[in-house]
Every structure is written in C-alpha cells, then in structure tokens.
Design a protein around this motif. Sequence first.
Motif, PDB file in Angstrom:
ATOM      1  N   LEU A 262       0.895  -1.227  -0.055  1.00 36.55           N
ATOM      2  CA  LEU A 262      -0.119   0.091  -0.017  1.00 36.55           C
ATOM      3  C   LEU A 262       0.804   1.430   0.037  1.00 36.55           C
ATOM      4  N   GLN A 263       1.871   1.167   0.679  1.00 41.03           N
ATOM      5  CA  GLN A 263       2.770   2.438   0.746  1.00 41.03           C
ATOM      6  C   GLN A 263       3.587   2.622  -0.677  1.00 41.03           C
ATOM      7  N   TYR A 264       3.799   1.557  -1.353  1.00 45.61           N
ATOM      8  CA  TYR A 264       4.392   1.489  -2.683  1.00 45.61           C
ATOM      9  C   TYR A 264       3.428   1.891  -3.466  1.00 45.61           C
ATOM     10  N   ALA A 265       2.194   1.736  -3.384  1.00 38.60           N
ATOM     11  CA  ALA A 265       1.198   2.011  -4.343  1.00 38.60           C
ATOM     12  C   ALA A 265       1.099   3.573  -4.287  1.00 38.60           C
ATOM     13  N   GLN A 266       1.025   4.050  -3.067  1.00 38.38           N
ATOM     14  CA  GLN A 266       0.865   5.506  -2.912  1.00 38.38           C
ATOM     15  C   GLN A 266       2.092   6.344  -3.109  1.00 38.38           C
ATOM     16  N   ARG A 267       3.230   6.139  -2.694  1.00 39.89           N
ATOM     17  CA  ARG A 267       4.477   6.952  -2.646  1.00 39.89           C
ATOM     18  C   ARG A 267       4.920   6.694  -4.065  1.00 39.89           C
ATOM     19  N   VAL A 268       4.922   5.560  -4.682  1.00 40.65           N
ATOM     20  CA  VAL A 268       5.838   5.352  -5.961  1.00 40.65           C
ATOM     21  C   VAL A 268       5.098   5.569  -7.010  1.00 40.65           C
TER      22      VAL A 268
ATOM     23  N   SER B 145     -10.282   0.286  -2.975  1.00 41.88           N
ATOM     24  CA  SER B 145     -10.095  -0.209  -1.768  1.00 41.88           C
ATOM     25  C   SER B 145      -8.702  -0.876  -1.659  1.00 41.88           C
ATOM     26  N   GLU B 146      -8.208  -1.139  -0.526  1.00 39.70           N
ATOM     27  CA  GLU B 146      -6.851  -1.519  -0.363  1.00 39.70           C
ATOM     28  C   GLU B 146      -6.584  -2.764  -1.413  1.00 39.70           C
ATOM     29  N   ASP B 147      -7.094  -3.558  -1.521  1.00 37.85           N
ATOM     30  CA  ASP B 147      -7.064  -4.531  -2.509  1.00 37.85           C
ATOM     31  C   ASP B 147      -6.910  -4.113  -4.016  1.00 37.85           C
ATOM     32  N   GLU B 148      -7.653  -3.320  -4.413  1.00 37.51           N
ATOM     33  CA  GLU B 148      -7.721  -2.515  -5.868  1.00 37.51           C
ATOM     34  C   GLU B 148      -6.376  -1.821  -5.945  1.00 37.51           C
ATOM     35  N   ARG B 149      -5.901  -0.775  -4.729  1.00 44.55           N
ATOM     36  CA  ARG B 149      -4.704  -0.406  -4.808  1.00 44.55           C
ATOM     37  C   ARG B 149      -3.562  -1.248  -5.004  1.00 44.55           C
TER      38      ARG B 149
END
Length: 385
Positions: A303-309, A316-320
């Motif tokens: 989730l951090q990778y999805a947001q920051r990178v 949803s979390e799974d979708e991200r």
Amino acid sequence: MQNFDYFNPTRIVFGEDTIGRLSELLPSGARVLVLYGGASAEKNGTLAEVRAALAKHDFAEFGGIEPNPSYETLMRAVGQVHREQRDFLLAVGGGSVIDGTKFVAAAALFDGEPWQIMEARGENVTRALPLGSVLTLPATGSEMNNGAVITRRATHAKLPFHSQHTFPRFSILDPRKTFTLPPRQVANGVVDAFTHIIEQYLTYPAGGLAQDRFAEGLLQTLIEIGPRALAEPHDYEVRANLMWVATLALNGLIGAGVPHDWATHMIGHELTARYNIDHARTLAIVLPPMLQVRRDSKRAKLLQYAQRVWGITQGSEDERIDAAIERTRAFFESLDVKTRLQDYAINAAALDDLIAQLEAHDMTALGERQDVTLEVSRRVLEAAL
C-alpha cells in the motif's frame, strides 16, 4: 529499525574521461590482470583506453567472461593468475565481469576446491586478491558491493556469495561508456536495478524512514528515466543518472537496518541456470506474481509502494495493491521486457524440474520471513505462466 553494521570501502571515480586515472588508482608495481567479456569493450574503445592508461604497468588480459559468468571459464582465469603471478585484478565490463572477477580474486587464494566458496556462500573466504573495476553496463551494483553470482554449467547451479574481502578497491564509472549498449542490455539494467531496490524495500515496515524514502526516490527515478534511456541513448544526464541509481540500488545503503527479501532473485537464478534467460528478464517474470502470491504478508508496504511510488490513492486496499502490481508489470513491458514464462516457451510441465532445482540448492525457506516454501515458490511460478 534493525541493528546494522554498514561498511563500504569502494572508491567511486565518476564522470567523463576518468579511465585515464587508472594509473594513479593502481598500487605501484602491481602485476595486473585485466578481465573482460565479449567484443563490446573492444568495439566501443573502452579496452583501448584501459590499455593506454596501463601503459606503464605490467598487465595481461583474460577475455570471454560470459553474461552469466561460469565457474568453468573463471577457473581458467585463476590458472592464468597463478601461472603469471598476477596480484591485482581489473574488471572491465558489466556486473557479470565484475562478479566473475570477485570469484577469481577469492579462488586464487583459496585453500581447497574453489566451488566450496559458492557452497558456503563465501563464509569460508578469508582473503582475496585486490580488485578494481571499469563499469560499462549499469545494472547490478557489483561495482560497489562485495557480492557475486556464479553459474556452474555442469550442474545448472547458479549461486551467490559475499565476502568482506571482495569489495572493489575502486570503480570507474564513465556514463559515456553506456552510449553504445544495445537496447536490450539497457532495459535489462533498468529492470535489474528496479528489482534490487524492491527486494530491500517491499517487505514489511521496520521503521527505516530514511531507507524507505531513499528507495522510493530511486524507484521513481528509474520510472522516469528508464524509457528515456532507451529513446535517447546519447543523453549524458540520463545515462549518468541511470548509472548512479544502479550503483546506489545495491551498495548496501538502502538495505541497512531493514529486512531483505531476495526470493524473486533466487527463483530467477534457477530460470537463468536452466533456460539461459537473461537475469533481469527472469526478475521481470517472477516479481509481479511474487507480489500477488505474498500480498497478505507484504500488505502494508504494498500500500505504501502504491501511494508513494505510483501515486495510487483511490479504491479499496486490494484494488490499490492490484493496481500497483499491474503498474509494475506494465513498466517492465514498456521497456520491451516480457513478463510471462510462456513468452519464453516455458509451460507447466517445466515446474517440477524448477522446484527440484530450488530444493537441491537449499532454497526451501526464502524471503524476509523465510516463509517462501517450495509450495509458495510453485504457486509463484504457476502464476507466472
């Protein structure tokens, strides 16, 4: 943050026209063996510059180190070191040549059968010949670390080793030496560096705030410049940044005090050993399904990778998580690096042999939590078909 002991003695000499400084970097009176790979170092003029810089030194040459350096070839270099009493090794090439030179450095002074170095992962190396490098292909970070990966063709074994005695004394990085690289090698370098960073970053939160930000910045830089490195091969700034990012990706800095994974690499090594697929391309095959199969244990960092990178904040979390993994695969594909086993004519019938190789090489408990069992590795390979 975990306890750590960070040590890196390699001197980096970076920039244009730096090969000429070889003479001042080498010990006085050194009997040098120059090791290199194929014809590219000759064709692009790098070897000519090295020879000119070594004109006042006693040096000899050993060529023919393969893209996946083989024990069989490297032992011939060890023989030359012994016959000619060489006492300093100079690698001219990419990570494979530098890796091979590290093995030669250790094997030349090893008491016993040198393959034991690989079997013990380098823990039995107590001394090695000094070495330096002239880097021509940014990818592996071998120019500023103490690790190497060597293949034994006779047994299809591809194993890593590390030793504090095999850090290069110096490495010369001239970005211009990358201008004539084939696009395939440039793309491989981007993927290799990207996955090196992921293996040290995308594990579980460990309080390494600086390490995380370093890793995310390096990943974003590769995403930005990777396509440009292919489209603009003579852009000095792009190639300079690619060369430095690839070095920083595996010189120990971003991995200090945080957990490491390396399961993608270990499975990738078996694909290379068995099918001779380029190392970076095996990583592109294995990494996306590795993240999918292990998404629960890596959830927080995914989730951090999805947001920051990737800037993914919606859904949803799974979708991200799904989106981040798919963006990773799409990035590799945008570099014309295929990401499925079927792209290399490997089908489900091959999986039993690959799992048997992992078991034979003691790769039965991989990952940052040692929970990547043979069954998990099988699920990853099945998802990679």
